[in-house]
Design a protein around this motif. Structure first.
Motif, PDB file in Angstrom:
ATOM      1  N   VAL A  21       0.826  -1.212   0.000  1.00 37.34           N
ATOM      2  CA  VAL A  21       0.000   0.000   0.000  1.00 37.34           C
ATOM      3  C   VAL A  21       0.861   1.262   0.000  1.00 37.34           C
ATOM      4  CG1 VAL A  21      -1.697   1.321   1.328  1.00 37.34           C
ATOM      5  CG2 VAL A  21      -2.024  -1.128   0.972  1.00 37.34           C
ATOM      6  N   PRO A  22       1.901   1.373   0.845  1.00 34.66           N
ATOM      7  CA  PRO A  22       2.729   2.581   0.779  1.00 34.66           C
ATOM      8  C   PRO A  22       3.455   2.752  -0.559  1.00 34.66           C
ATOM      9  CG  PRO A  22       3.203   1.344   2.778  1.00 34.66           C
ATOM     10  CD  PRO A  22       2.313   0.497   1.936  1.00 34.66           C
ATOM     11  N   VAL A  23       3.826   1.650  -1.189  1.00 31.87           N
ATOM     12  CA  VAL A  23       4.515   1.725  -2.475  1.00 31.87           C
ATOM     13  C   VAL A  23       3.584   2.307  -3.533  1.00 31.87           C
ATOM     14  CG1 VAL A  23       5.644   0.389  -4.291  1.00 31.87           C
ATOM     15  CG2 VAL A  23       6.029  -0.200  -1.889  1.00 31.87           C
ATOM     16  N   PHE A  24       2.345   1.824  -3.572  1.00 28.66           N
ATOM     17  CA  PHE A  24       1.396   2.350  -4.548  1.00 28.66           C
ATOM     18  C   PHE A  24       1.014   3.799  -4.233  1.00 28.66           C
ATOM     19  CE2 PHE A  24       0.651  -2.202  -5.356  1.00 28.66           C
ATOM     20  CZ  PHE A  24       0.894  -2.190  -6.716  1.00 28.66           C
ATOM     21  N   ALA A  25       0.933   4.148  -2.961  1.00 31.18           N
ATOM     22  CA  ALA A  25       0.651   5.542  -2.597  1.00 31.18           C
ATOM     23  C   ALA A  25       1.771   6.452  -3.089  1.00 31.18           C
ATOM     24  CB  ALA A  25       0.488   5.655  -1.085  1.00 31.18           C
ATOM     25  N   LEU A  26       3.002   5.991  -2.939  1.00 32.26           N
ATOM     26  CA  LEU A  26       4.147   6.751  -3.436  1.00 32.26           C
ATOM     27  C   LEU A  26       4.103   6.879  -4.953  1.00 32.26           C
ATOM     28  CD1 LEU A  26       6.960   8.029  -2.915  1.00 32.26           C
ATOM     29  CD2 LEU A  26       7.883   5.740  -3.241  1.00 32.26           C
ATOM     30  N   LEU A  27       3.806   5.791  -5.623  1.00 29.63           N
ATOM     31  CA  LEU A  27       3.744   5.795  -7.082  1.00 29.63           C
ATOM     32  C   LEU A  27       2.666   6.748  -7.601  1.00 29.63           C
ATOM     33  CD1 LEU A  27       4.670   4.524  -9.794  1.00 29.63           C
ATOM     34  CD2 LEU A  27       2.864   2.829  -9.447  1.00 29.63           C
ATOM     35  N   PHE A  28       1.459   6.646  -7.047  1.00 30.20           N
ATOM     36  CA  PHE A  28       0.384   7.515  -7.513  1.00 30.20           C
ATOM     37  C   PHE A  28       0.626   8.971  -7.115  1.00 30.20           C
ATOM     38  CE2 PHE A  28      -2.038   3.465  -7.703  1.00 30.20           C
ATOM     39  CZ  PHE A  28      -2.339   3.524  -9.057  1.00 30.20           C
ATOM     40  N   GLY A  29       1.246   9.217  -5.964  1.00 28.25           N
ATOM     41  CA  GLY A  29       1.593  10.581  -5.585  1.00 28.25           C
ATOM     42  C   GLY A  29       2.592  11.191  -6.552  1.00 28.25           C
ATOM     43  N   TRP A  30       3.527  10.377  -6.994  1.00 36.85           N
ATOM     44  CA  TRP A  30       4.525  10.846  -7.962  1.00 36.85           C
ATOM     45  C   TRP A  30       3.885  11.103  -9.322  1.00 36.85           C
ATOM     46  CZ3 TRP A  30       6.950   7.672 -11.949  1.00 36.85           C
ATOM     47  CH2 TRP A  30       7.978   8.325 -12.617  1.00 36.85           C
ATOM     48  N   LEU A  31       3.012  10.184  -9.750  1.00 38.01           N
ATOM     49  CA  LEU A  31       2.400  10.319 -11.076  1.00 38.01           C
ATOM     50  C   LEU A  31       1.341  11.414 -11.134  1.00 38.01           C
ATOM     51  CD1 LEU A  31       1.997   6.561 -12.087  1.00 38.01           C
ATOM     52  CD2 LEU A  31       3.604   8.224 -13.037  1.00 38.01           C
ATOM     53  N   GLN A  32       0.480  11.463 -10.124  1.00 35.71           N
ATOM     54  CA  GLN A  32      -0.664  12.374 -10.193  1.00 35.71           C
ATOM     55  C   GLN A  32      -0.416  13.724  -9.525  1.00 35.71           C
ATOM     56  OE1 GLN A  32      -3.841  10.066  -8.526  1.00 35.71           O
ATOM     57  NE2 GLN A  32      -4.253   9.006 -10.444  1.00 35.71           N
ATOM     58  N   LEU A  33       0.375  13.742  -8.467  1.00 41.02           N
ATOM     59  CA  LEU A  33       0.556  14.976  -7.714  1.00 41.02           C
ATOM     60  C   LEU A  33       1.930  15.604  -7.924  1.00 41.02           C
ATOM     61  CD1 LEU A  33      -1.065  13.801  -4.377  1.00 41.02           C
ATOM     62  CD2 LEU A  33      -2.139  15.085  -6.235  1.00 41.02           C
ATOM     63  N   ASP A  34       2.726  14.971  -8.760  1.00 42.02           N
ATOM     64  CA  ASP A  34       4.065  15.455  -9.077  1.00 42.02           C
ATOM     65  C   ASP A  34       4.928  15.612  -7.818  1.00 42.02           C
ATOM     66  OD1 ASP A  34       5.972  16.094 -10.985  1.00 42.02           O
ATOM     67  OD2 ASP A  34       5.597  18.248 -10.792  1.00 42.02           O
ATOM     68  N   GLU A  35       4.789  14.642  -6.900  1.00 40.03           N
ATOM     69  CA  GLU A  35       5.610  14.651  -5.693  1.00 40.03           C
ATOM     70  C   GLU A  35       7.019  14.180  -6.037  1.00 40.03           C
ATOM     71  OE1 GLU A  35       3.674  12.321  -2.732  1.00 40.03           O
ATOM     72  OE2 GLU A  35       2.072  13.768  -2.450  1.00 40.03           O
ATOM     73  N   ALA A  36       7.971  14.671  -5.286  1.00 40.83           N
ATOM     74  CA  ALA A  36       9.369  14.340  -5.551  1.00 40.83           C
ATOM     75  C   ALA A  36       9.702  12.945  -5.018  1.00 40.83           C
ATOM     76  CB  ALA A  36      10.269  15.365  -4.887  1.00 40.83           C
ATOM     77  N   LEU A  37      10.493  12.220  -5.786  1.00 43.03           N
ATOM     78  CA  LEU A  37      11.016  10.930  -5.343  1.00 43.03           C
ATOM     79  C   LEU A  37      12.416  11.160  -4.789  1.00 43.03           C
ATOM     80  CD1 LEU A  37      10.026   8.462  -8.200  1.00 43.03           C
ATOM     81  CD2 LEU A  37       8.999   8.706  -5.957  1.00 43.03           C
ATOM     82  N   THR A  38      12.577  10.916  -3.507  1.00 42.43           N
ATOM     83  CA  THR A  38      13.880  11.105  -2.889  1.00 42.43           C
ATOM     84  C   THR A  38      14.581   9.764  -2.735  1.00 42.43           C
ATOM     85  OG1 THR A  38      13.005  10.888  -0.659  1.00 42.43           O
ATOM     86  CG2 THR A  38      13.020  13.106  -1.624  1.00 42.43           C
ATOM     87  N   VAL A  39      15.856   9.828  -2.427  1.00 42.19           N
ATOM     88  CA  VAL A  39      16.633   8.608  -2.236  1.00 42.19           C
ATOM     89  C   VAL A  39      16.065   7.796  -1.072  1.00 42.19           C
ATOM     90  CG1 VAL A  39      18.924   7.723  -1.641  1.00 42.19           C
ATOM     91  CG2 VAL A  39      18.711   9.644  -3.194  1.00 42.19           C
ATOM     92  N   GLY A  40      15.648   8.466  -0.017  1.00 39.40           N
ATOM     93  CA  GLY A  40      15.069   7.778   1.133  1.00 39.40           C
ATOM     94  C   GLY A  40      13.801   7.011   0.778  1.00 39.40           C
ATOM     95  N   LEU A  41      12.956   7.595  -0.053  1.00 41.44           N
ATOM     96  CA  LEU A  41      11.736   6.916  -0.484  1.00 41.44           C
ATOM     97  C   LEU A  41      12.049   5.695  -1.341  1.00 41.44           C
ATOM     98  CD1 LEU A  41       9.499   9.989  -1.374  1.00 41.44           C
ATOM     99  CD2 LEU A  41       9.309   8.499   0.615  1.00 41.44           C
ATOM    100  N   ILE A  42      13.003   5.836  -2.223  1.00 40.14           N
ATOM    101  CA  ILE A  42      13.381   4.703  -3.081  1.00 40.14           C
ATOM    102  C   ILE A  42      13.986   3.577  -2.251  1.00 40.14           C
ATOM    103  CG2 ILE A  42      14.895   4.001  -4.980  1.00 40.14           C
ATOM    104  CD1 ILE A  42      14.438   6.852  -6.128  1.00 40.14           C
ATOM    105  N   ILE A  43      14.805   3.932  -1.263  1.00 40.66           N
ATOM    106  CA  ILE A  43      15.362   2.910  -0.360  1.00 40.66           C
ATOM    107  C   ILE A  43      14.241   2.220   0.412  1.00 40.66           C
ATOM    108  CG2 ILE A  43      16.779   2.585   1.708  1.00 40.66           C
ATOM    109  CD1 ILE A  43      18.652   4.746   0.571  1.00 40.66           C
ATOM    110  N   GLY A  44      13.248   2.996   0.832  1.00 45.25           N
ATOM    111  CA  GLY A  44      12.099   2.418   1.525  1.00 45.25           C
ATOM    112  C   GLY A  44      11.346   1.419   0.668  1.00 45.25           C
ATOM    113  N   VAL A  45      11.146   1.740  -0.610  1.00 45.04           N
ATOM    114  CA  VAL A  45      10.475   0.820  -1.537  1.00 45.04           C
ATOM    115  C   VAL A  45      11.292  -0.467  -1.698  1.00 45.04           C
ATOM    116  CG1 VAL A  45       9.807   0.493  -3.953  1.00 45.04           C
ATOM    117  CG2 VAL A  45       9.219   2.611  -2.774  1.00 45.04           C
TER     118      VAL A  45
END
Length: 70
Positions: free
Chosen positions: A29-53
């Motif tokens: 669920v957090p992975v998909f929330a991150l993905l949709f936030g990046w795609l739809q809300l143009d949220e930034a993907l940080t190194v910490g988020l990618i490590i979390g995934v």
């Protein structure tokens, strides 16, 4: 919004597959929330988020891989 879609898919999968296997999908669920936030809300993907995934994926693999019995 994303959580509701994930839970609808979870209930659908629960009606088709063993509940033990389906429960692991809640970890994504957090992975998909991150993905949709990046795609739809143009949220930034940080190194910490990618490590979390990556850590979530490794955890799911560790939980789902069946151990060999001697």
């Amino acid at each position: 919004m994303v959580s509701s879609i994930c839970f609808l898919l979870w209930y659908y999968a629960l009606s088709r597959v063993n509940s033990t296997k389906v429960s692991v999908s809640l970890l994504f669920v957090p992975v998909f929330a991150l993905l949709f936030g990046w795609l739809q809300l143009d949220e930034a993907l940080t190194v910490g988020l990618i490590i979390g995934v990556i850590l979530i994926k490794v955890g799911v693999i560790l939980v789902t891989v069946e151990k060999e019995e001697n």
